[in-house]
Design a protein around this motif. Structure first.
Motif, PDB file in Angstrom:
ATOM      1  N   MET A   1       0.840  -1.179   0.000  1.00 51.81           N
ATOM      2  CA  MET A   1       0.000   0.000   0.000  1.00 51.81           C
ATOM      3  C   MET A   1       0.889   1.248   0.000  1.00 51.81           C
ATOM      4  N   MET A   2       0.546   2.217  -0.850  1.00 56.08           N
ATOM      5  CA  MET A   2       1.320   3.463  -0.964  1.00 56.08           C
ATOM      6  C   MET A   2       0.918   4.432   0.130  1.00 56.08           C
ATOM      7  N   SER A   3       1.899   5.183   0.595  1.00 53.62           N
ATOM      8  CA  SER A   3       1.568   6.246   1.539  1.00 53.62           C
ATOM      9  C   SER A   3       0.896   7.384   0.783  1.00 53.62           C
ATOM     10  N   THR A   4       0.230   8.233   1.503  1.00 50.75           N
ATOM     11  CA  THR A   4      -0.438   9.375   0.880  1.00 50.75           C
ATOM     12  C   THR A   4       0.570  10.230   0.126  1.00 50.75           C
ATOM     13  N   GLU A   5       1.725  10.426   0.722  1.00 49.52           N
ATOM     14  CA  GLU A   5       2.763  11.234   0.077  1.00 49.52           C
ATOM     15  C   GLU A   5       3.242  10.592  -1.221  1.00 49.52           C
ATOM     16  N   ASN A   6       3.467   9.292  -1.221  1.00 43.52           N
ATOM     17  CA  ASN A   6       3.908   8.595  -2.434  1.00 43.52           C
ATOM     18  C   ASN A   6       2.832   8.630  -3.504  1.00 43.52           C
ATOM     19  N   LEU A   7       1.582   8.471  -3.091  1.00 43.34           N
ATOM     20  CA  LEU A   7       0.468   8.540  -4.029  1.00 43.34           C
ATOM     21  C   LEU A   7       0.386   9.922  -4.663  1.00 43.34           C
ATOM     22  N   TYR A   8       0.525  10.930  -3.828  1.00 42.70           N
ATOM     23  CA  TYR A   8       0.513  12.314  -4.321  1.00 42.70           C
ATOM     24  C   TYR A   8       1.621  12.537  -5.352  1.00 42.70           C
ATOM     25  N   GLU A   9       2.821  12.124  -5.031  1.00 40.96           N
ATOM     26  CA  GLU A   9       3.967  12.301  -5.933  1.00 40.96           C
ATOM     27  C   GLU A   9       3.759  11.551  -7.245  1.00 40.96           C
ATOM     28  N   THR A  10       3.213  10.362  -7.180  1.00 40.51           N
ATOM     29  CA  THR A  10       2.945   9.578  -8.389  1.00 40.51           C
ATOM     30  C   THR A  10       1.967  10.314  -9.292  1.00 40.51           C
ATOM     31  N   TRP A  11       0.872  10.787  -8.731  1.00 39.57           N
ATOM     32  CA  TRP A  11      -0.131  11.486  -9.527  1.00 39.57           C
ATOM     33  C   TRP A  11       0.390  12.835 -10.020  1.00 39.57           C
ATOM     34  N   ARG A  12       1.164  13.506  -9.207  1.00 37.29           N
ATOM     35  CA  ARG A  12       1.742  14.789  -9.632  1.00 37.29           C
ATOM     36  C   ARG A  12       2.648  14.589 -10.835  1.00 37.29           C
ATOM     37  N   GLU A  13       3.467  13.573 -10.817  1.00 40.62           N
ATOM     38  CA  GLU A  13       4.356  13.291 -11.950  1.00 40.62           C
ATOM     39  C   GLU A  13       3.553  12.894 -13.184  1.00 40.62           C
ATOM     40  N   ARG A  14       2.510  12.121 -13.013  1.00 41.72           N
ATOM     41  CA  ARG A  14       1.652  11.772 -14.148  1.00 41.72           C
ATOM     42  C   ARG A  14       1.011  13.021 -14.747  1.00 41.72           C
ATOM     43  N   PHE A  15       0.530  13.902 -13.872  1.00 43.89           N
ATOM     44  CA  PHE A  15      -0.084  15.150 -14.336  1.00 43.89           C
ATOM     45  C   PHE A  15       0.932  16.002 -15.102  1.00 43.89           C
ATOM     46  N   ARG A  16       2.121  16.138 -14.561  1.00 41.07           N
ATOM     47  CA  ARG A  16       3.161  16.919 -15.251  1.00 41.07           C
ATOM     48  C   ARG A  16       3.483  16.325 -16.619  1.00 41.07           C
ATOM     49  N   GLU A  17       3.581  15.018 -16.673  1.00 44.81           N
ATOM     50  CA  GLU A  17       3.886  14.359 -17.942  1.00 44.81           C
ATOM     51  C   GLU A  17       2.762  14.594 -18.948  1.00 44.81           C
ATOM     52  N   GLU A  18       1.519  14.489 -18.506  1.00 42.46           N
ATOM     53  CA  GLU A  18       0.393  14.752 -19.392  1.00 42.46           C
ATOM     54  C   GLU A  18       0.408  16.206 -19.881  1.00 42.46           C
ATOM     55  N   CYS A  19       0.723  17.113 -18.994  1.00 42.78           N
ATOM     56  CA  CYS A  19       0.811  18.527 -19.378  1.00 42.78           C
ATOM     57  C   CYS A  19       1.881  18.730 -20.435  1.00 42.78           C
ATOM     58  N   ARG A  20       3.020  18.099 -20.229  1.00 42.19           N
ATOM     59  CA  ARG A  20       4.099  18.217 -21.225  1.00 42.19           C
ATOM     60  C   ARG A  20       3.639  17.664 -22.570  1.00 42.19           C
ATOM     61  N   LYS A  21       2.954  16.519 -22.541  1.00 44.61           N
ATOM     62  CA  LYS A  21       2.464  15.918 -23.772  1.00 44.61           C
ATOM     63  C   LYS A  21       1.482  16.838 -24.481  1.00 44.61           C
ATOM     64  N   LEU A  22       0.662  17.506 -23.733  1.00 44.13           N
ATOM     65  CA  LEU A  22      -0.348  18.390 -24.310  1.00 44.13           C
ATOM     66  C   LEU A  22       0.184  19.777 -24.646  1.00 44.13           C
ATOM     67  N   GLY A  23       1.428  20.050 -24.287  1.00 44.37           N
ATOM     68  CA  GLY A  23       2.010  21.357 -24.581  1.00 44.37           C
ATOM     69  C   GLY A  23       1.574  22.444 -23.616  1.00 44.37           C
ATOM     70  N   LEU A  24       1.113  22.079 -22.444  1.00 42.97           N
ATOM     71  CA  LEU A  24       0.637  23.083 -21.501  1.00 42.97           C
ATOM     72  C   LEU A  24       1.764  23.948 -20.951  1.00 42.97           C
ATOM     73  N   ASP A  25       2.979  23.395 -20.902  1.00 46.82           N
ATOM     74  CA  ASP A  25       4.105  24.220 -20.462  1.00 46.82           C
ATOM     75  C   ASP A  25       4.284  25.397 -21.417  1.00 46.82           C
ATOM     76  N   GLU A  26       4.180  25.120 -22.707  1.00 45.78           N
ATOM     77  CA  GLU A  26       4.304  26.185 -23.707  1.00 45.78           C
ATOM     78  C   GLU A  26       3.130  27.159 -23.598  1.00 45.78           C
ATOM     79  N   GLY A  27       1.949  26.625 -23.363  1.00 48.64           N
ATOM     80  CA  GLY A  27       0.777  27.485 -23.194  1.00 48.64           C
ATOM     81  C   GLY A  27       0.918  28.398 -21.995  1.00 48.64           C
ATOM     82  N   ARG A  28       1.440  27.879 -20.922  1.00 48.89           N
ATOM     83  CA  ARG A  28       1.685  28.694 -19.721  1.00 48.89           C
ATOM     84  C   ARG A  28       2.658  29.812 -20.023  1.00 48.89           C
ATOM     85  N   LYS A  29       3.730  29.479 -20.736  1.00 50.62           N
ATOM     86  CA  LYS A  29       4.731  30.491 -21.090  1.00 50.62           C
ATOM     87  C   LYS A  29       4.109  31.568 -21.971  1.00 50.62           C
TER      88      LYS A  29
END
Length: 103
Positions: A1-29
């Motif tokens: 079982m994952m700790s809350t912190e590990n779960l958070y980090e996993t989802w945060r990294e997935r979200f960042r990766e999805e954002c990169r795939k969608l070009g949201l970093d460029e959109g933010r800039k």
């Protein structure tokens, strides 16, 4: 079982990766760049009004409307110079001409 912190980090990294795939970093800039540009133009408009009013008195409503409808950086810069060194008539003519060219 994952700790809350590990779960958070996993989802945060997935979200960042999805954002990169969608070009949201460029959109933010691009959004930040656009915000800076708008802020600078609003500052130019404020200074322009202040210079005009210091030299000629209150800016007529028709000129205020033209000024507020303008977002062209080069035009605002040239109008700032004209407000500082030109006559009220030259300034009014330049704004009227600018509004006829897409403001």
């Amino acid at each position: 079982m994952m700790s809350t912190e590990n779960l958070y980090e996993t989802w945060r990294e997935r979200f960042r990766e999805e954002c990169r795939k969608l070009g949201l970093d460029e959109g933010r800039k691009r959004g930040l760049d656009e915000g800076r540009k708008r802020g600078l133009n609003e500052g130019r408009k404020q200074v322009l009004r202040e210079v005009y009013e210091a030299r000629f008195g209150p800016m007529p409503a028709n000129l205020v409307a033209i000024l507020e409808a303008t977002d062209d950086e080069a035009r605002l810069k040239s109008w700032n110079v004209l407000a500082a060194v030109g006559s009220a008539e030259e300034f009014a003519a330049a704004l009227a001409a600018g509004s006829n060219n897409g403001g």
